[in-house]
Every structure is written in structure tokens, then in C-alpha cells.
Design an enzyme around this catalytic site. Sequence first.
Site, short mmCIF file in Angstrom:
data_model
loop_
_atom_site.label_atom_id
_atom_site.label_comp_id
_atom_site.label_asym_id
_atom_site.label_seq_id
_atom_site.Cartn_x
_atom_site.Cartn_y
_atom_site.Cartn_z
N HIS A 87 0.82 -1.21 0.00
CA HIS A 87 0.00 0.00 0.00
C HIS A 87 0.85 1.26 0.00
O HIS A 87 0.37 2.33 -0.39
CB HIS A 87 -0.96 -0.02 1.19
CG HIS A 87 -2.10 -0.96 0.99
ND1 HIS A 87 -3.39 -0.66 1.36
CD2 HIS A 87 -2.16 -2.20 0.43
CE1 HIS A 87 -4.19 -1.66 1.05
NE2 HIS A 87 -3.45 -2.62 0.50
N HIS A 249 -1.98 -12.41 -2.51
CA HIS A 249 -3.05 -13.10 -1.78
C HIS A 249 -2.68 -14.53 -1.40
O HIS A 249 -3.51 -15.26 -0.85
CB HIS A 249 -4.34 -13.06 -2.59
CG HIS A 249 -4.94 -11.70 -2.67
ND1 HIS A 249 -6.15 -11.44 -3.25
CD2 HIS A 249 -4.48 -10.49 -2.22
CE1 HIS A 249 -6.41 -10.14 -3.17
NE2 HIS A 249 -5.41 -9.55 -2.55
#
Length: 741
Positions: A87, A249
Amino acid sequence: MMRQGGVMVGARKRWITDWWPNRLNLKILRQNLQNPYGEDYDYVEEVENLDIDAVIRDLKELMRSSQDWWPADFGHYGPLFIRLAWHSAGSYRIFDGRGGARDGSIRFPPRINWPDNINLDKAIRLLWPIKKKYGRKLSWADLIILAGTVAMEDMGVKLFGFALGREDIFEPDESPDWGPEEEMLTAKRGEKEELERPFAATEMGLIYVNPEGPGGNPDPLGSAQEIRVAFRRMGMNDEETVALIAGGHAFGKCHGAGPADYLGPDPSSSPIEMQGLGWKYNYGKGKGSDTFTSGLEVTWSPTPTKFGINYLRILFTYEWELEKSPAGKNQWVAKDAPEIIPDAHDPNKKHRPRMLTADLALRFDPEFSKIARRFLENPEEFEKAFAIAWYKLTHRDMGPKDCYIGKYVPEETFVWQDPLPRRDYELVDEKDVEELKRRILASGLSLSQLVYFAWASASTYRNSDRRGGANGARIRLKPMSVWEVNHPEELKKVIAAYEKIQQEFNEGAKGSEKRISIADLIVLGGIAAVEEAARRAGFSVKVPFIPGRVDAQQEHVDEEFYRVIEPFADGFRNYFRYPERINERDVYTTPEYFLVDKANLLTLTVPEMVVLIGGMRALGANYSHSDYGVLTERPGVLSNDFFVNLLDMSVEWRAADDYRYTFEGYDRKSGELRWRATRVDLILGHHDELRAVAEVYGCDDAKEKFVKDFAAVCAKVMHLDRFDLWRSNRKLYKEITAGLR
């Protein structure tokens, strides 16, 4: 509101922007000017002495040491640190190079307060012992990316490489336009392919897309379209996109243990005793198994702390049905699947596999699915693709490899790093430079042409991601050679003139290894023009010039990138493609706004921007050779006439078109038309702060100061991208790019 002891209590101070929100804001031209480490602090010198292996050992120990105040999922902080690094880097967007990880700005608003970044404040605090230990030798910006990268290695990823060299800022970066929305998780920026520039994220407060689907609608194919647009706008193709999602993920989980109503305010809105932490969750324990981030409760893989293809295997093995998370968010659960997913905090509990709408996009979008299935069948190819994509994600805003520091920098170079060929010849000396200036001035090219194309080459630099600039002379290669603002047909003639000078000089240097590049000649041409224009004004000035630029070839050009960044506005050349879009009630639509934006990308201060405009107009270096803003009877003379005539109260300015982009200046007494100008010119006389600086240069005793200042700022812009100097001779680089500071 009460008065206590003569002091008004409860009254809020009103800032200038509160009263006049449409006033052109110049703050981004003076932010981050001070470093608490002091003027002599040089992060590059400090980090070159960092024992990175010791940092890596400390990080690995930290990741396995769960803290009671914020327990680690699955006993390992690796997934949390990966999310932090992702992020930090993932806010980068290709249009203006802003966002990203290079300055550690995720520590500050607005990014630390985005809903997509909930609980990353905890990740940063967990890293404080490492930062505290290594202090000035390790920036937060480097530590954040290193932590995510080490986490991947600790959980089984064979890394491609890592570079140090990201220097911290110490206040929020207010230069990015993150969007027009007034509330988080709303969108007023268009959709999919119509998403407005420069945005990459689909909603305010998100890094990329809504994981529930477009606008919260659980539509995997619609999500795929948004994912594709968002990732392309950060410079990733479909294969890199699939690799990053499938690789990222493979680790960790999402958190949505209970209702969002129990979630406290963001870090900047939290009470002072929280000490900069936010998102306090007043539900259950408020941490561990009772954690809230996105509101989605999904663990993707049965091995959430080990890299592999389990995420892809799960994605393609099961059929999926829609369900609601404990927080009421849309997510998907595998039909008729066994409970094979471990619990993050209870070793005796298992769960059925679950996915996000954004995950199903990789299965149901035809192109994404094709890539994902190939990765599933070829695990080694997947691991390599993911490692390279992660390297790109976390390094693409660092600039050329000259800016990469450390023992783990890989040998391989990519086109997104703006590679250049190695110089294999001797540089010209001072005598050669003077001879080359003479030849350039005798070539038949006008002073305005020399300055215009030197600026065209150098001003593509943007400090946001350290890309562009004059080194490489990419202006002579596609697509820059066909940009509208670069006068393609005229550019061919200018380059031909430089090639003739280059050929004659290089052939005449027989018996010597001296050579001159087109890149150096273009810059030298601009410098020669400035010196000649100063001479015509009665002043002798020497503009610093450091040779050493090389010429890129077409294979060195990231063509897609340079197509995307073609400018629609360059106030320094009085170029603006969309006058019909101007709305004076919205400063963000005006060419003066984009002037300030470009000045920020060029690291210019307010005085530097002002003096550049005045000098460029004096030299007639305008798009299309127009006379807009050329407020002088003697173009080509480096005079302060622009400022003198702009500030002349005998001139009355009137709009000349319905868009109020161009203006005409009339003599107040005779009514005679005297000048023409654009909004970019007139803003220097209209805006109080810009006028204050313009008045400095418009004074009778400012003629020499104007010439010297313009020369200094020209030298700065022409050398901003010289990262070969930045690395090899930092003192010289700092001196020549100091400008007026």
C-alpha cells in the site's frame, strides 16, 4: 463561543484558503524544504554504510515475535508488512509519477487515514524498534519496503532483488490530486476507461479498486475491468497484475470480525492519548480474532504464511456462492468445501475457503484467467513473474539504477528504469565546450529554437518518480518526437543541425577519444542561447554545463509510458491544449494550476517558477512561435521587459476569447493594442504572492539579478536528471541543481 481572559475560546481560526478556496495555492512549491537531521545530512552517504544483513536478521526476528498490543495473524507479521509495503508503493500512478513509496509519505495524511489503509498505523509502530535502532542510516521509506520484501523471503519467495535509497519526507506531500470527493469510499471521477486523469484508484481512500466489486456490487467481470484500468494506470500489464494479486493473496487475510459501527476514527482524528494511532475497534477484544480492516473476513490460502500456488488452486478448484461477512460485506464462500483454512489465532479452528469479488475476477475474466491458469500449471514461472512484478511495484518510482543502493541490486535493467547506454568515450573539456557553443550559435538555429528544444528535452523530468529529462535525448525518438508540443517537423530540422555539428566535431577529434552526444548538444544549445541573450542585454553570464549525457536508442524508450505522459499543458512554453475546459470557478481546470503542478514536478520554488516564465518569454520560446506573453519589443534579449510591461498600469487587459484563456492588453489612453498574453502570463500580475515576486524582477535595479537568476534556474532544470552525477559527485550535483535556494 466564550471569552476567557481576553482570549476567544471555541473560535476556529480561518485560513486564507477557507475564505478564498479558489485562490491558486502555491504551497506545493515550498513543502519539505527542511530536514530535522540538518542541512549537512546526506541520506545516500548514511545508507551506504548500513549493515543491511543485520537489519534483515532483526526484521525476521520481529516478524515471529507477536506483541500482545497487536497480535500477529498466524503468529507472523509478514502478511501485515507485505500489505504495508504494497500500500506504500501501490498508490503510484503513471500519469504524474506521484504516490508510491520513495518518500515514506504513507506515514502522513491523507494516506495513513485512507480506509484502505486501516491498521497500517499498527504495522508502522511495530517497525519502530528497527527504525529506532538504525536511526539516520535507515529511512522509514526504505524500511517499509524492506520489511515487506524480507517478509516475502521469510515466507518462501525467491526474491529478484532489492535497492535502498528512498529518502524520507517529514511533512505530508500535498502535491498529488487524490480526487474531488468530499467523503471516503465515494467516487466522482468517472468509471473504468473513463476514469479521469491522473487517478488510478476507483474510489477516494482506496489503493486500487473496491474488493467487493464496482461500487460494492459483487460483479467479478466488472471488477476485472476496474482492476485492469487501475493497474495499467500504475504501469502494470495483465501478466504483472495477475502475478501481483495471486502472489500477494498467497499470504495473510482480510479482517471483518464484526460490524463497522464499532470502528473508531482514523489516526489524524483520534484523541491525543492515542498518540497517532487510529481505528480503535470497540468490539470484543478489538484485536486478534476481533479485528476490523476492510470488513471482509477472508483467508485465501490453507498456507497463509507460505508462498505457493495454493491461492490459485483454491480459486479454480471450487465453485463460489455469495455470502455476507460478519460486517455485512459481500464476499464469496466455496460451495460444498471442507474446512481447510486455518484460523489466524485459534489453532483448533478451521474455515471454508473464501474469496473476494476481486479474486474471482482472475478466474472469470478471459485474459486474466488464461494467465492465472498458466501460472497454476507452471509454479516456477509464477514465482519468477511475481518476484519481478514485486520488484517493479516497489522500485518503479526510484528513477534510474544510478539511484539504487546496496548489495542486493540486481544486474538486470528494465525499460521502466529509463536505461541508458554506457559512455565509452572521453568527455569534452572547457575549450571544446566553448567551440561547440560557437558552432551552435552559427548553425542558423534561432535563440528561441535553441531554448525551446532544450527546455522540451529537459523539462520532461519529474521528480515524483525521477523519470524523463534531457539525458538520453529521447526527444529525438518516438513517441516524444511526435508530441504536438514539440513541433515535430521543426524538431527534425533542429536535430539535423545538431547531428551535423556532432558529426563534424567527432570526426575532427581524430587522435582523441573525445565525443559529444546529441543529448549534451541540445542542452548546450539552450545554455549558449541564454548566454548570448544575456550578452545582448549587456551582461556576461556563465551558465554551468556538465557534459556526460549519452544518447538513448529506441530500445531504451518505454514507449507506452512516454505516450501516456505527453503533456496537455506547459505554461513555461505557453501551451495549453484544452482552453474550452477552463472554468474560472474551479482553479483545478485552469492552465495556471497546471503551471504550478509542473513547477512542483521540476522541484521549482515560487521565485524560480516566476523567473523562468519571464526569461522564456523574453527569449520568445513559445509554442507555435506565438507572441503571447512576449511583452517586449526586443525578443531574444534577456531583459526584464516581461515584468516591467506586465506591471505597467498604463495597460488594461481584456479577455480575447470566450474561454478566457487569451487576453489583449490595450493602452488606457489611446486604446491601442499593445500586447497579447495568456492566463499563465497574467497570473504573475494577478496573484498577490506571484506579483510580489514579479515586482522584484520588474524593478529598475533588477536587470542583472534577473539574468543571473534565470541562468541559475536554467542550469538547475538542465541537470536535474543527472543521476550519474548524483551518485558519483553529490556535491557537484547539489550545487548545480540548487537554483535560487
